[in-house]
Design a protein around this motif. Structure first.
Motif, PDB file in Angstrom:
ATOM      1  N   ASP A  59      -1.464   7.870 -15.621  1.00  0.00           N
ATOM      2  CA  ASP A  59      -1.830   6.457 -15.776  1.00  0.00           C
ATOM      3  C   ASP A  59      -0.639   5.537 -15.536  1.00  0.00           C
ATOM      4  O   ASP A  59      -0.451   4.533 -16.224  1.00  0.00           O
ATOM      5  CB  ASP A  59      -2.418   6.191 -17.172  1.00  0.00           C
ATOM      6  N   GLN A  60       0.162   5.898 -14.494  1.00  0.00           N
ATOM      7  CA  GLN A  60       1.340   5.101 -14.177  1.00  0.00           C
ATOM      8  C   GLN A  60       1.474   4.932 -12.664  1.00  0.00           C
ATOM      9  O   GLN A  60       0.951   5.744 -11.883  1.00  0.00           O
ATOM     10  CB  GLN A  60       2.614   5.761 -14.717  1.00  0.00           C
ATOM     11  N   GLU A  61       2.164   3.867 -12.261  1.00  0.00           N
ATOM     12  CA  GLU A  61       2.512   3.683 -10.864  1.00  0.00           C
ATOM     13  C   GLU A  61       3.683   4.601 -10.536  1.00  0.00           C
ATOM     14  O   GLU A  61       4.686   4.622 -11.253  1.00  0.00           O
ATOM     15  CB  GLU A  61       2.892   2.233 -10.577  1.00  0.00           C
ATOM     16  N   VAL A  62       3.543   5.361  -9.469  1.00  0.00           N
ATOM     17  CA  VAL A  62       4.558   6.337  -9.074  1.00  0.00           C
ATOM     18  C   VAL A  62       5.086   5.958  -7.689  1.00  0.00           C
ATOM     19  O   VAL A  62       4.310   5.616  -6.798  1.00  0.00           O
ATOM     20  CB  VAL A  62       3.962   7.760  -9.041  1.00  0.00           C
ATOM     21  N   ASN A 110       0.781  -1.230   0.000  1.00  0.00           N
ATOM     22  CA  ASN A 110       0.000   0.000   0.000  1.00  0.00           C
ATOM     23  C   ASN A 110       0.815   1.285   0.000  1.00  0.00           C
ATOM     24  O   ASN A 110       0.296   2.331  -0.417  1.00  0.00           O
ATOM     25  CB  ASN A 110      -0.941   0.003   1.215  1.00  0.00           C
ATOM     26  N   LEU A 111       2.058   1.227   0.476  1.00  0.00           N
ATOM     27  CA  LEU A 111       2.825   2.463   0.643  1.00  0.00           C
ATOM     28  C   LEU A 111       4.028   2.583  -0.290  1.00  0.00           C
ATOM     29  O   LEU A 111       4.621   3.657  -0.380  1.00  0.00           O
ATOM     30  CB  LEU A 111       3.298   2.606   2.093  1.00  0.00           C
ATOM     31  N   SER A 112       4.382   1.525  -0.979  1.00  0.00           N
ATOM     32  CA  SER A 112       5.553   1.590  -1.856  1.00  0.00           C
ATOM     33  C   SER A 112       5.321   2.516  -3.037  1.00  0.00           C
ATOM     34  O   SER A 112       6.214   3.254  -3.455  1.00  0.00           O
ATOM     35  CB  SER A 112       5.912   0.189  -2.365  1.00  0.00           C
ATOM     36  N   SER A 113       4.096   2.478  -3.592  1.00  0.00           N
ATOM     37  CA  SER A 113       3.782   3.297  -4.761  1.00  0.00           C
ATOM     38  C   SER A 113       2.287   3.550  -4.814  1.00  0.00           C
ATOM     39  O   SER A 113       1.519   2.981  -4.020  1.00  0.00           O
ATOM     40  CB  SER A 113       4.234   2.586  -6.047  1.00  0.00           C
ATOM     41  N   TYR A 114       1.869   4.408  -5.716  1.00  0.00           N
ATOM     42  CA  TYR A 114       0.446   4.682  -5.924  1.00  0.00           C
ATOM     43  C   TYR A 114       0.202   4.927  -7.414  1.00  0.00           C
ATOM     44  O   TYR A 114       1.132   5.236  -8.175  1.00  0.00           O
ATOM     45  CB  TYR A 114      -0.006   5.903  -5.113  1.00  0.00           C
ATOM     46  N   PHE A 115      -1.052   4.791  -7.803  1.00  0.00           N
ATOM     47  CA  PHE A 115      -1.410   4.980  -9.206  1.00  0.00           C
ATOM     48  C   PHE A 115      -1.749   6.443  -9.457  1.00  0.00           C
ATOM     49  O   PHE A 115      -2.646   7.000  -8.831  1.00  0.00           O
ATOM     50  CB  PHE A 115      -2.601   4.100  -9.587  1.00  0.00           C
ATOM     51  N   ASP A 116      -1.002   7.081 -10.335  1.00  0.00           N
ATOM     52  CA  ASP A 116      -1.223   8.478 -10.689  1.00  0.00           C
ATOM     53  C   ASP A 116      -2.206   8.538 -11.857  1.00  0.00           C
ATOM     54  O   ASP A 116      -1.903   8.107 -12.972  1.00  0.00           O
ATOM     55  CB  ASP A 116       0.104   9.127 -11.094  1.00  0.00           C
ATOM     56  N   HIS A 117      -3.403   9.075 -11.576  1.00  0.00           N
ATOM     57  CA  HIS A 117      -4.452   9.120 -12.595  1.00  0.00           C
ATOM     58  C   HIS A 117      -4.129  10.117 -13.716  1.00  0.00           C
ATOM     59  O   HIS A 117      -4.692  10.031 -14.801  1.00  0.00           O
ATOM     60  CB  HIS A 117      -5.793   9.479 -11.952  1.00  0.00           C
TER      61      HIS A 117
END
Length: 298
Positions: free
Chosen positions: A131-134, A121-128
């Motif tokens: 449209d990529q994992e950041v 849950n904390l390593s990365s997030y989806f940037d809308h």
């Protein structure tokens, strides 16, 4: 399993961080970052918190969050909290990138004691937008407790959330989470407080503090800093060395503890009004500074 056993275990497994009189730490806890709904108590103070954190980032402090940073009883997913308080997490990223971020889990974010949950849950997030994992906090680790150990005097400062002395909020936390999520969150919106919370229950606060004081007395008056009860505490030298940094959800203010120049200080950040009607956020020392060495027991 008694509270004394849980406190012993937290101390023995604590992460040890060496420090000296040139080290600078800022301790906050109980931010309860939420979803910006009426139940999000952090929302009222987020600008104060953001300003204070930017000050500590620029001044070279290491940020230690003593639990309940994210409100994961009322909210199902961290992603909702991240979107709501994105600017705060961007600031925390800067601390993390500079190796100045230390995180402790509390009862409201107790899911973080599971490294797999943290990684997922904390390593990365989806940037809308892209449209990529950041990357967010890749490789971050949460601890139950941290011990600051002075390089010269070998004095220790024991830091933890404090719910180890609260059976229902440690062992029975899933029951309390269910009650808060299903029952108390809707009632909180209309102004009814959660009676299971030690922050709203003075007698429970006294009981928790009494159990931790007993443990401190049995451990050579080890200087101990907690959160959990939301009640700021700063003892006099010679008293039992139980400190509490308060919380970030006080009405119109946040409280924390600074460790700098070998001293400890209880501080408050609040909004003040100047004579010409300008609102500004100011730092107010409440207690201290007091030399850490004044709490060493021979």
């Amino acid at each position: 399993m008694s509270s004394q056993f849980r406190l012993d275990r937290a101390y023995k497994k604590a992460k040890v961080i060496p420090f000296d009189d040139d080290s600078k730490f800022i301790l906050f806890s109980d931010c309860h970052r939420g979803d910006n709904s009426f139940a999000d108590e952090f929302a009222n103070n987020r600008n104060i918190y953001f300003h204070a954190m930017r000050y500590y980032l620029n001044e070279g402090f290491t940020y230690c969050e003593l639990g309940d940073g994210d409100e994961l009883w009322e909210n199902l997913k961290f992603e909702t909290i991240l979107r709501t308080h994105k600017n705060v997490y961007e600031l925390l990223q800067m601390f993390y990138a500079d190796n100045r971020l230390e995180m402790i889990w509390g009862n409201h974010d107790m899911v973080y004691r599971d490294p797999k949950h943290v990684k997922k849950n904390l390593s990365s997030y989806f940037d809308h937008k892209t449209d990529q994992e950041v990357p967010l906090f890749p490789g971050i680790k949460y601890n139950e407790a941290i011990v600051l150990q002075h390089k010269n005097t070998e004095q220790e400062v024991f830091m933890l959330h404090g719910h180890q002395a609260d059976f229902m909020n440690y062992t029975g936390w899933k029951i309390n989470r269910f009650l808060v999520r299903v029952l108390w969150k809707p009632l909180q919106v209309i102004g009814i407080s959660d009676p299971t919370s030690p922050a709203k229950n003075y007698k429970e606060t006294i009981r928790i503090e009494r159990r931790i004081k007993k443990w401190i007395a049995n451990n050579n008056n080890l200087l101990t800093i907690i959160g959990h009860t939301h009640r700021p505490r700063f003892p006099e030298a010679g008293e039992l060395a139980l400190f509490n940094d308060g919380s970030c959800v006080h009405p119109r203010s946040i409280t924390g503890i600074e460790i700098e120049n070998g001293s400890i200080t209880l501080i408050k950040w609040q909004i003040a009004t100047t004579d010409d009607g300008i609102l500004k956020i100011i730092r107010v020392p409440l207690e201290g500074p007091q030399n850490l060495s004044d709490f060493i027991t021979e």
